[in-house]
Write an enzyme that holds these catalytic residues in place. Structure first.
Site, mmCIF file in Angstrom:
data_model
loop_
_atom_site.group_PDB
_atom_site.id
_atom_site.type_symbol
_atom_site.label_atom_id
_atom_site.label_comp_id
_atom_site.label_asym_id
_atom_site.label_seq_id
_atom_site.Cartn_x
_atom_site.Cartn_y
_atom_site.Cartn_z
ATOM 1 N N GLY A 103 9.077 -8.594 22.778
ATOM 2 C CA GLY A 103 8.769 -8.032 21.469
ATOM 3 C C GLY A 103 7.343 -7.538 21.465
ATOM 4 O O GLY A 103 6.512 -8.015 22.232
ATOM 5 N N CYS A 104 7.081 -6.567 20.577
ATOM 6 C CA CYS A 104 5.793 -5.869 20.649
ATOM 7 C C CYS A 104 4.778 -6.354 19.631
ATOM 8 O O CYS A 104 3.621 -5.973 19.698
ATOM 9 C CB CYS A 104 6.003 -4.375 20.458
ATOM 10 S SG CYS A 104 6.952 -3.654 21.792
ATOM 11 N N VAL A 105 5.185 -7.139 18.665
ATOM 12 C CA VAL A 105 4.226 -7.516 17.619
ATOM 13 C C VAL A 105 3.917 -9.000 17.713
ATOM 14 O O VAL A 105 2.820 -9.439 17.463
ATOM 15 C CB VAL A 105 4.775 -7.196 16.217
ATOM 16 C CG1 VAL A 105 3.641 -7.249 15.202
ATOM 17 C CG2 VAL A 105 5.439 -5.853 16.190
#
Lengths: 105, 166
Positions: A103-105
């Site tokens: 995931g990027c956040v």
């Protein structure tokens, strides 16, 4: 899969050095990996983060992202970066015996 | 670690909502990986740190060939006709759709994202020429923006950094 010995226990690790099997993890391993990452002592604040990551991964199947940690573990972004300086994303996951966060956040 | 001294600098030159996110997402990932992050806001990118504008960034559907009806739940690959895009309210509508999609992914709004980046150690600067051109002052920016600097200053402070222009 490669194995290595951490804190007197042989565990499976992947190509990037993350533990491949979270069930092989224990608190002594966390302390040993933390030391490798330059964190000489795991304080209650560190454990609050590690415990959250362990629980989160147990229910979701993967290591939580940094934002998931700040939201879920009750630790601020500033504190998280102070507790695990220079790159908390991988450090926290590694110390918690989990894979790289997805995931990027 | 090998990337101990790695540095990344972003130049944010756009003020549309969709163009606000690349630096935020990549900057956050960089900080999480222990990479130093500097962000330089110039031209329309100043909207991202302008107190009055940051919560109102928008995405206009006009001349945006990538924005498809599928975002609104219409199946297939239909574009949004430009003639529709110019109707009053369409920009607000498209913006709301995008914000909702972002929220569904638990991506924070721009103001909160910037705060996260600053809390994690990112250094934010405004471009002097753009600031002068738009008649802005340091007080117009969100708290935490470090300074208004010249292009030369930016070059000095990003020596050895990888620079990404957005």
């Amino acid at each position: 899969m490669a194995t290595r010995e951490i804190a007197g226990k042989t565990v499976e690790v992947n190509d990037e050095g993350f533990m491949a099997n979270p069930t092989e993890w224990n608190q002594e391993i966390a302390v040993a990996i933390a030391a490798e990452e330059g964190i000489s002592e795991l304080t209650p604040a560190h454990w609050q983060v590690i415990d959250f990551c362990r629980k989160s991964a147990a229910s979701n199947g993967s290591a939580p992202t940094l934002r998931a940690i700040t939201n879920g573990a009750g630790v601020s972004t500033k504190d998280l970066f102070a507790l695990f300086p220079k790159g908390p994303a991988k450090k926290v996951a590694r110390i918690s015996g989990l894979g790289k966060p997805e995931g990027c956040v | 670690m090998a990337d101990d001294n790695r540095k990344v600098a972003f130049i944010c030159s756009k003020g549309n909502l969709d163009m606000a996110y690349p630096a935020l997402v990549m900057g956050w990932a960089a900080l999480g990986n222990g990479i130093d992050v500097t962000i330089f806001f110039t031209f329309w990118g100043l909207d991202m740190i302008n107190k009055e504008r940051v919560d109102h960034l928008a995405i206009p559907p006009v001349a945006n060939t990538s924005m498809k009806m599928s975002m609104m739940g219409v199946p297939g690959n239909l574009g949004i006709p430009n003639i529709m895009g110019v109707l009053p309210g369409m920009t607000a509508f498209a913006t709301k759709l995008m914000k909702d999609k972002m929220a569904d992914l638990e991506v924070p709004p721009v103001r909160e994202y910037l705060q996260m980046l600053m809390d994690a150690g990112a250094k934010l600067y405004a471009c002097k020429m753009s600031v002068d051109m738009m008649g802005l002052k340091k007080e117009d920016f969100i708290d935490g923006v470090l300074d208004i600097v010249t292009a030369g200053d930016f070059m000095d402070m990003t020596e050895g950094a990888q620079i990404i222009f957005i």
